[in-house]
Design a protein around this motif. Structure first.
Motif, PDB file in Angstrom:
ATOM      1  N   TRP A   1      -4.662  17.478  -2.134  1.00 55.40           N
ATOM      2  CA  TRP A   1      -4.716  16.016  -2.107  1.00 55.40           C
ATOM      3  C   TRP A   1      -6.119  15.547  -1.725  1.00 55.40           C
ATOM      4  O   TRP A   1      -6.775  16.148  -0.878  1.00 55.40           O
ATOM      5  CB  TRP A   1      -3.748  15.455  -1.074  1.00 55.40           C
ATOM      6  CG  TRP A   1      -2.329  15.334  -1.526  1.00 55.40           C
ATOM      7  CD1 TRP A   1      -1.298  16.185  -1.225  1.00 55.40           C
ATOM      8  CD2 TRP A   1      -1.773  14.312  -2.369  1.00 55.40           C
ATOM      9  NE1 TRP A   1      -0.133  15.750  -1.813  1.00 55.40           N
ATOM     10  CE2 TRP A   1      -0.393  14.599  -2.520  1.00 55.40           C
ATOM     11  CE3 TRP A   1      -2.301  13.187  -2.996  1.00 55.40           C
ATOM     12  CZ2 TRP A   1       0.454  13.800  -3.276  1.00 55.40           C
ATOM     13  CZ3 TRP A   1      -1.466  12.387  -3.747  1.00 55.40           C
ATOM     14  CH2 TRP A   1      -0.104  12.690  -3.886  1.00 55.40           C
ATOM     15  N   SER A   2      -6.557  14.455  -2.340  1.00 55.74           N
ATOM     16  CA  SER A   2      -7.704  13.678  -1.867  1.00 55.74           C
ATOM     17  C   SER A   2      -7.173  12.262  -1.634  1.00 55.74           C
ATOM     18  O   SER A   2      -6.765  11.587  -2.586  1.00 55.74           O
ATOM     19  CB  SER A   2      -8.831  13.653  -2.905  1.00 55.74           C
ATOM     20  OG  SER A   2      -9.355  14.947  -3.114  1.00 55.74           O
ATOM     21  N   THR A   3      -7.157  11.826  -0.370  1.00 62.26           N
ATOM     22  CA  THR A   3      -6.497  10.564  -0.032  1.00 62.26           C
ATOM     23  C   THR A   3      -7.390   9.701   0.846  1.00 62.26           C
ATOM     24  O   THR A   3      -7.349   9.792   2.079  1.00 62.26           O
ATOM     25  CB  THR A   3      -5.158  10.823   0.680  1.00 62.26           C
ATOM     26  OG1 THR A   3      -4.365  11.702  -0.113  1.00 62.26           O
ATOM     27  CG2 THR A   3      -4.392   9.513   0.895  1.00 62.26           C
ATOM     28  N   PRO A   4      -8.218   8.849   0.244  1.00 63.67           N
ATOM     29  CA  PRO A   4      -8.970   7.877   1.035  1.00 63.67           C
ATOM     30  C   PRO A   4      -8.148   6.602   1.227  1.00 63.67           C
ATOM     31  O   PRO A   4      -7.435   6.163   0.323  1.00 63.67           O
ATOM     32  CB  PRO A   4     -10.203   7.598   0.164  1.00 63.67           C
ATOM     33  CG  PRO A   4      -9.695   7.769  -1.229  1.00 63.67           C
ATOM     34  CD  PRO A   4      -8.609   8.828  -1.177  1.00 63.67           C
ATOM     35  N   ILE A   5      -8.241   6.019   2.410  1.00 61.81           N
ATOM     36  CA  ILE A   5      -7.613   4.733   2.707  1.00 61.81           C
ATOM     37  C   ILE A   5      -8.732   3.714   2.875  1.00 61.81           C
ATOM     38  O   ILE A   5      -9.620   3.888   3.716  1.00 61.81           O
ATOM     39  CB  ILE A   5      -6.759   4.814   3.977  1.00 61.81           C
ATOM     40  CG1 ILE A   5      -5.641   5.863   3.787  1.00 61.81           C
ATOM     41  CG2 ILE A   5      -6.147   3.450   4.312  1.00 61.81           C
ATOM     42  CD1 ILE A   5      -4.865   6.149   5.047  1.00 61.81           C
ATOM     43  N   ASN A   6      -8.710   2.656   2.053  1.00 66.39           N
ATOM     44  CA  ASN A   6      -9.795   1.683   1.992  1.00 66.39           C
ATOM     45  C   ASN A   6      -9.348   0.324   2.523  1.00 66.39           C
ATOM     46  O   ASN A   6      -8.295  -0.176   2.134  1.00 66.39           O
ATOM     47  CB  ASN A   6     -10.278   1.510   0.555  1.00 66.39           C
ATOM     48  CG  ASN A   6     -10.685   2.812  -0.096  1.00 66.39           C
ATOM     49  OD1 ASN A   6     -11.398   3.607   0.501  1.00 66.39           O
ATOM     50  ND2 ASN A   6     -10.225   3.050  -1.314  1.00 66.39           N
TER      51      ASN A   6
ATOM     52  N   THR B   1      -5.052   2.736  -1.199  1.00 60.40           N
ATOM     53  CA  THR B   1      -5.458   4.136  -1.241  1.00 60.40           C
ATOM     54  C   THR B   1      -5.811   4.456  -2.688  1.00 60.40           C
ATOM     55  O   THR B   1      -5.316   3.820  -3.620  1.00 60.40           O
ATOM     56  CB  THR B   1      -4.360   5.100  -0.757  1.00 60.40           C
ATOM     57  OG1 THR B   1      -3.321   5.166  -1.747  1.00 60.40           O
ATOM     58  CG2 THR B   1      -3.779   4.642   0.566  1.00 60.40           C
ATOM     59  N   GLU B   2      -6.659   5.454  -2.874  1.00 64.12           N
ATOM     60  CA  GLU B   2      -7.030   5.939  -4.212  1.00 64.12           C
ATOM     61  C   GLU B   2      -6.796   7.447  -4.214  1.00 64.12           C
ATOM     62  O   GLU B   2      -7.722   8.240  -4.294  1.00 64.12           O
ATOM     63  CB  GLU B   2      -8.484   5.593  -4.519  1.00 64.12           C
ATOM     64  CG  GLU B   2      -8.749   4.095  -4.577  1.00 64.12           C
ATOM     65  CD  GLU B   2     -10.227   3.760  -4.701  1.00 64.12           C
ATOM     66  OE1 GLU B   2     -11.034   4.317  -3.910  1.00 64.12           O
ATOM     67  OE2 GLU B   2     -10.579   2.966  -5.573  1.00 64.12           O
ATOM     68  N   SER B   3      -5.526   7.812  -4.099  1.00 63.03           N
ATOM     69  CA  SER B   3      -5.154   9.210  -3.894  1.00 63.03           C
ATOM     70  C   SER B   3      -5.117   9.982  -5.207  1.00 63.03           C
ATOM     71  O   SER B   3      -4.639   9.468  -6.223  1.00 63.03           O
ATOM     72  CB  SER B   3      -3.779   9.296  -3.222  1.00 63.03           C
ATOM     73  OG  SER B   3      -3.789   8.675  -1.959  1.00 63.03           O
TER      74      SER B   3
ATOM     75  N   SER C   1      -5.487  18.942 -14.334  1.00 67.46           N
ATOM     76  CA  SER C   1      -4.145  18.368 -14.270  1.00 67.46           C
ATOM     77  C   SER C   1      -4.099  17.596 -12.965  1.00 67.46           C
ATOM     78  O   SER C   1      -3.905  18.174 -11.891  1.00 67.46           O
ATOM     79  CB  SER C   1      -3.061  19.444 -14.318  1.00 67.46           C
ATOM     80  OG  SER C   1      -1.770  18.842 -14.204  1.00 67.46           O
ATOM     81  N   ALA C   2      -4.324  16.285 -13.045  1.00 68.24           N
ATOM     82  CA  ALA C   2      -4.509  15.488 -11.831  1.00 68.24           C
ATOM     83  C   ALA C   2      -3.735  14.179 -11.935  1.00 68.24           C
ATOM     84  O   ALA C   2      -3.755  13.507 -12.969  1.00 68.24           O
ATOM     85  CB  ALA C   2      -5.989  15.200 -11.600  1.00 68.24           C
ATOM     86  N   THR C   3      -3.062  13.826 -10.844  1.00 64.39           N
ATOM     87  CA  THR C   3      -2.341  12.567 -10.735  1.00 64.39           C
ATOM     88  C   THR C   3      -3.106  11.631  -9.806  1.00 64.39           C
ATOM     89  O   THR C   3      -3.454  12.016  -8.685  1.00 64.39           O
ATOM     90  CB  THR C   3      -0.931  12.792 -10.169  1.00 64.39           C
ATOM     91  OG1 THR C   3      -0.208  13.663 -11.035  1.00 64.39           O
ATOM     92  CG2 THR C   3      -0.170  11.474 -10.048  1.00 64.39           C
ATOM     93  N   PHE C   4      -3.363  10.422 -10.294  1.00 63.96           N
ATOM     94  CA  PHE C   4      -4.052   9.404  -9.510  1.00 63.96           C
ATOM     95  C   PHE C   4      -3.053   8.318  -9.144  1.00 63.96           C
ATOM     96  O   PHE C   4      -2.324   7.812 -10.009  1.00 63.96           O
ATOM     97  CB  PHE C   4      -5.210   8.806 -10.310  1.00 63.96           C
ATOM     98  CG  PHE C   4      -5.889   7.638  -9.650  1.00 63.96           C
ATOM     99  CD1 PHE C   4      -6.805   7.842  -8.618  1.00 63.96           C
ATOM    100  CD2 PHE C   4      -5.618   6.332 -10.040  1.00 63.96           C
ATOM    101  CE1 PHE C   4      -7.430   6.769  -8.005  1.00 63.96           C
ATOM    102  CE2 PHE C   4      -6.237   5.263  -9.443  1.00 63.96           C
ATOM    103  CZ  PHE C   4      -7.144   5.477  -8.407  1.00 63.96           C
ATOM    104  N   LEU C   5      -3.002   7.941  -7.858  1.00 63.38           N
ATOM    105  CA  LEU C   5      -2.093   6.911  -7.361  1.00 63.38           C
ATOM    106  C   LEU C   5      -2.884   5.892  -6.556  1.00 63.38           C
ATOM    107  O   LEU C   5      -3.599   6.262  -5.617  1.00 63.38           O
ATOM    108  CB  LEU C   5      -1.003   7.522  -6.476  1.00 63.38           C
ATOM    109  CG  LEU C   5      -0.104   8.592  -7.110  1.00 63.38           C
ATOM    110  CD1 LEU C   5       0.759   9.243  -6.044  1.00 63.38           C
ATOM    111  CD2 LEU C   5       0.756   7.979  -8.206  1.00 63.38           C
ATOM    112  N   GLN C   6      -2.754   4.610  -6.914  1.00 58.72           N
ATOM    113  CA  GLN C   6      -3.465   3.556  -6.190  1.00 58.72           C
ATOM    114  C   GLN C   6      -2.516   2.392  -5.856  1.00 58.72           C
ATOM    115  O   GLN C   6      -2.508   1.372  -6.535  1.00 58.72           O
ATOM    116  CB  GLN C   6      -4.657   3.032  -6.990  1.00 58.72           C
ATOM    117  CG  GLN C   6      -5.514   2.048  -6.207  1.00 58.72           C
ATOM    118  CD  GLN C   6      -6.647   1.470  -7.033  1.00 58.72           C
ATOM    119  OE1 GLN C   6      -6.573   1.415  -8.253  1.00 58.72           O
ATOM    120  NE2 GLN C   6      -7.699   1.033  -6.372  1.00 58.72           N
TER     121      GLN C   6
END
Length: 261
Positions: A223-228, A212-214, A190-195
């Motif tokens: 949370w996994s939140t990389p900032i690119n 971001t590809e959170s 159960s995962a939400t992806f936000l870009q």
């Protein structure tokens, strides 16, 4: 393996590289390099593209001694449904090589889980310039190793909305995937992806981007939140347009098993 690890540590800790092949219409309908570069910033553009995205992350795992290589093959294929609507197919096929992502886990290389998204999108923007699309996202358990995927079938909705004006492209893409079948011994998905993304394209087809590809994991509340930060350039090899780019990444948040810093 020691030589491989030493070589990996000489690479910057966060690295993203892009190579994209663009398939354009016939010359009678050719577009400028700037227009093509802008369309590459639009996830639901009616343009066939075949991107390859190479990612490297170091400092992976609770002991910060792991690393991960990820090559995403991401073909985008539009289908014209009628004069008013397009169907955009976006596929992400991950090829993964990782080492020590968990204590004693060792090395693993192979195919990860494929994510297939389909967007129904109007063929023209709205009166205020909004470009949007919505449809299903599917998680396919194609992993070749249990540590490279969730081993679950999943599905959920995926929307995208954006605006383009004066060289700027800004908007957001999202999805939420729930698992409904698969290995009963593995945790559910159960995962939400936000870009959210912000890109600027110059007259000579350079594109500078920030996104971001959170992902929020509702099963483990993480949370996994990389900032690119990225830069790319549209070029021509003969008559064939390609886009080449690269970037750096900072992990603002990550679970213990993920990259850090």
């Amino acid at each position: 393996m020691e030589n491989a690890m030493a070589s990996a540590r000489r690479i910057p800790d966060r690295l993203i590289c892009y190579l994209g092949l663009i398939i354009t219409p016939s010359p009678a309908f050719s577009q400028s390099d700037e227009d093509l570069a802008k369309q590459l910033s639009n996830p639901v553009a009616a343009l066939i593209s075949v991107p390859f995205q190479f990612n490297y992350d170091g400092s992976v795992g609770p002991n910060r001694d792991g690393y991960k290589y990820l090559l995403n093959f991401q073909p985008v294929i539009p289908f014209r449904l009628n004069d008013d609507w397009n169907l955009i197919s976006r596929t992400i096929v991950p090829v993964v090589s990782q080492n020590n992502i968990a204590p004693g886990s060792g090395s693993h290389t192979g195919l990860g889980d494929i994510v297939q998204s389909l967007f129904f999108s109007p063929s023209t923007p709205t009166a205020n310039g909004l470009i949007w699309g919505v449809g299903p996202a599917l998680l396919l358990p194609t992993d070749t190793d249990p540590l490279l995927g969730a081993e679950k079938w999943g599905a959920g909705p995926t929307p995208v909305l954006l605006w383009q004006a004066n060289g700027w492209t800004y908007g957001a893409l999202a999805n939420h995937i729930w698992s409904f079948a698969g290995d009963g011994n593995r945790s559910g998905v159960s995962a939400t992806f936000l870009q959210p993304f912000l890109n600027y394209t110059t007259k000579d087809a350079w594109t500078f981007g920030l996104n971001t590809e959170s992902t929020y994991d509702w099963e483990h509340h993480q949370w996994s939140t990389p900032i690119n930060a990225t830069v790319s350039k549209l070029l021509k090899l003969g008559q064939q347009p390609i886009s080449i780019g690269g970037g750096v990444r900072y992990w603002a948040a990550s679970p213990d098993s993920g990259p850090h810093g």
